[in-house]
Design a protein around this motif. Structure first.
Motif, PDB file in Angstrom:
ATOM      1  N   GLY A  82       3.170   9.958  -4.757  1.00 24.29           N
ATOM      2  CA  GLY A  82       2.282   9.869  -3.605  1.00 24.29           C
ATOM      3  C   GLY A  82       2.405   8.510  -2.962  1.00 24.29           C
ATOM      4  O   GLY A  82       2.563   7.498  -3.650  1.00 24.29           O
ATOM      5  N   THR A  83       2.335   8.489  -1.635  1.00 25.18           N
ATOM      6  CA  THR A  83       2.388   7.222  -0.911  1.00 25.18           C
ATOM      7  C   THR A  83       1.525   7.339   0.339  1.00 25.18           C
ATOM      8  O   THR A  83       1.167   8.436   0.761  1.00 25.18           O
ATOM      9  CB  THR A  83       3.843   6.826  -0.570  1.00 25.18           C
ATOM     10  OG1 THR A  83       3.880   5.455  -0.168  1.00 25.18           O
ATOM     11  CG2 THR A  83       4.452   7.718   0.491  1.00 25.18           C
ATOM     12  N   SER A  84       1.206   6.228   0.910  1.00 22.32           N
ATOM     13  CA  SER A  84       0.321   6.210   2.071  1.00 22.32           C
ATOM     14  C   SER A  84       0.946   6.889   3.283  1.00 22.32           C
ATOM     15  O   SER A  84       2.158   6.813   3.498  1.00 22.32           O
ATOM     16  CB  SER A  84      -0.012   4.764   2.432  1.00 22.32           C
ATOM     17  OG  SER A  84      -0.640   4.696   3.687  1.00 22.32           O
ATOM     18  N   TYR A  87     -10.579   3.004  -2.753  1.00 28.46           N
ATOM     19  CA  TYR A  87     -10.464   1.550  -2.676  1.00 28.46           C
ATOM     20  C   TYR A  87     -11.725   0.988  -2.030  1.00 28.46           C
ATOM     21  O   TYR A  87     -12.255   1.577  -1.089  1.00 28.46           O
ATOM     22  CB  TYR A  87      -9.207   1.138  -1.892  1.00 28.46           C
ATOM     23  CG  TYR A  87      -7.942   1.469  -2.658  1.00 28.46           C
ATOM     24  CD1 TYR A  87      -7.376   0.543  -3.527  1.00 28.46           C
ATOM     25  CD2 TYR A  87      -7.345   2.726  -2.549  1.00 28.46           C
ATOM     26  CE1 TYR A  87      -6.239   0.853  -4.260  1.00 28.46           C
ATOM     27  CE2 TYR A  87      -6.213   3.042  -3.288  1.00 28.46           C
ATOM     28  CZ  TYR A  87      -5.666   2.102  -4.134  1.00 28.46           C
ATOM     29  OH  TYR A  87      -4.554   2.408  -4.864  1.00 28.46           O
ATOM     30  N   PRO A  88     -12.204  -0.160  -2.521  1.00 22.27           N
ATOM     31  CA  PRO A  88     -13.477  -0.700  -2.046  1.00 22.27           C
ATOM     32  C   PRO A  88     -13.421  -1.345  -0.659  1.00 22.27           C
ATOM     33  O   PRO A  88     -14.446  -1.716  -0.107  1.00 22.27           O
ATOM     34  CB  PRO A  88     -13.826  -1.739  -3.110  1.00 22.27           C
ATOM     35  CG  PRO A  88     -12.507  -2.177  -3.655  1.00 22.27           C
ATOM     36  CD  PRO A  88     -11.621  -0.958  -3.593  1.00 22.27           C
ATOM     37  N   PHE A  89     -12.224  -1.458  -0.105  1.00 19.54           N
ATOM     38  CA  PHE A  89     -12.079  -2.106   1.207  1.00 19.54           C
ATOM     39  C   PHE A  89     -10.942  -1.438   1.965  1.00 19.54           C
ATOM     40  O   PHE A  89     -10.052  -0.841   1.358  1.00 19.54           O
ATOM     41  CB  PHE A  89     -11.772  -3.608   1.026  1.00 19.54           C
ATOM     42  CG  PHE A  89     -10.656  -3.872   0.043  1.00 19.54           C
ATOM     43  CD1 PHE A  89      -9.324  -3.805   0.420  1.00 19.54           C
ATOM     44  CD2 PHE A  89     -10.948  -4.158  -1.291  1.00 19.54           C
ATOM     45  CE1 PHE A  89      -8.299  -4.017  -0.487  1.00 19.54           C
ATOM     46  CE2 PHE A  89      -9.915  -4.380  -2.219  1.00 19.54           C
ATOM     47  CZ  PHE A  89      -8.597  -4.305  -1.804  1.00 19.54           C
ATOM     48  N   PRO A  90     -10.973  -1.510   3.290  1.00 20.30           N
ATOM     49  CA  PRO A  90      -9.873  -0.912   4.079  1.00 20.30           C
ATOM     50  C   PRO A  90      -8.554  -1.633   3.779  1.00 20.30           C
ATOM     51  O   PRO A  90      -8.518  -2.844   3.629  1.00 20.30           O
ATOM     52  CB  PRO A  90     -10.287  -1.152   5.530  1.00 20.30           C
ATOM     53  CG  PRO A  90     -11.737  -1.465   5.484  1.00 20.30           C
ATOM     54  CD  PRO A  90     -12.003  -2.084   4.136  1.00 20.30           C
ATOM     55  N   ILE A  91      -7.478  -0.847   3.689  1.00 22.86           N
ATOM     56  CA  ILE A  91      -6.144  -1.394   3.436  1.00 22.86           C
ATOM     57  C   ILE A  91      -5.271  -1.038   4.636  1.00 22.86           C
ATOM     58  O   ILE A  91      -5.293   0.101   5.107  1.00 22.86           O
ATOM     59  CB  ILE A  91      -5.531  -0.797   2.153  1.00 22.86           C
ATOM     60  CG1 ILE A  91      -6.481  -1.001   0.969  1.00 22.86           C
ATOM     61  CG2 ILE A  91      -4.175  -1.430   1.863  1.00 22.86           C
ATOM     62  CD1 ILE A  91      -6.122  -0.164  -0.227  1.00 22.86           C
TER      63      ILE A  91
END
Length: 155
Positions: A101-103, A132-136
């Protein structure tokens, strides 16, 4: 070709977080899978240059959870060496498919996997938002969905 060597990690004290963090954003995310996975390190003259983490989904599917190459060794075919090793391990252990899996924003990664025989199989909607706790951000876009690619090992 250079004389690269593979070895596996046998204890949690050896986990190469510095390499794993090249492909995953947080140690917390890595710790979600790392203790239930097999870790393979690729060396060049005793220097760790790449890592690959394989996770058994079930008796038929093996997943690449993490794959990373240090910057100095990128664009030299190392990623494909790792993918071929994953295919070899999966076949030896009688898996039918290898998945990764990848973004949805990882355009280079998707192209890399497709070049190595993977095809898009599905999507995990909002994976990066929920896990995830923050936007990437990648390629100037917020990572949202995980694209799942699969390689059929009977080919």
């Amino acid at each position: 070709m250079k004389n690269y060597t593979f070895h596996t990690i046998n204890s949690s004290s050896e986990i190469p977080y510095e390499l794993l963090l090249l492909a995953d954003e947080t140690m917390e995310a890595i710790n979600q899978y790392i203790f239930k996975s097999d870790i393979y390190i690729l060396n060049d003259n005793f220097q760790n240059i790449a890592v690959m983490v394989l996770y058994k989904i079930n008796d038929k599917e093996l997943e690449i959870k993490n794959i990373a190459v240090i910057e100095a060794y990128r664009n030299q075919g190392i990623g494909s060496i790792l993918i071929n090793k994953a295919k070899e391990i999966a076949k030896e252990n009688h898996y039918n498919s290898l998945i990764v899996g990848t973004s949805d924003t990882g355009f280079q990664q998707i192209k890399f996997y497709e070049k190595n025989g993977f095809v898009k199989k599905g999507m995990r909607k909002n994976f990066f938002i929920k896990n995830y706790p923050f936007p990437i951000f990648e390629n100037g876009l917020q990572m949202r969905d995980m694209i799942i690619l699969s390689h059929n090992l009977s080919e």
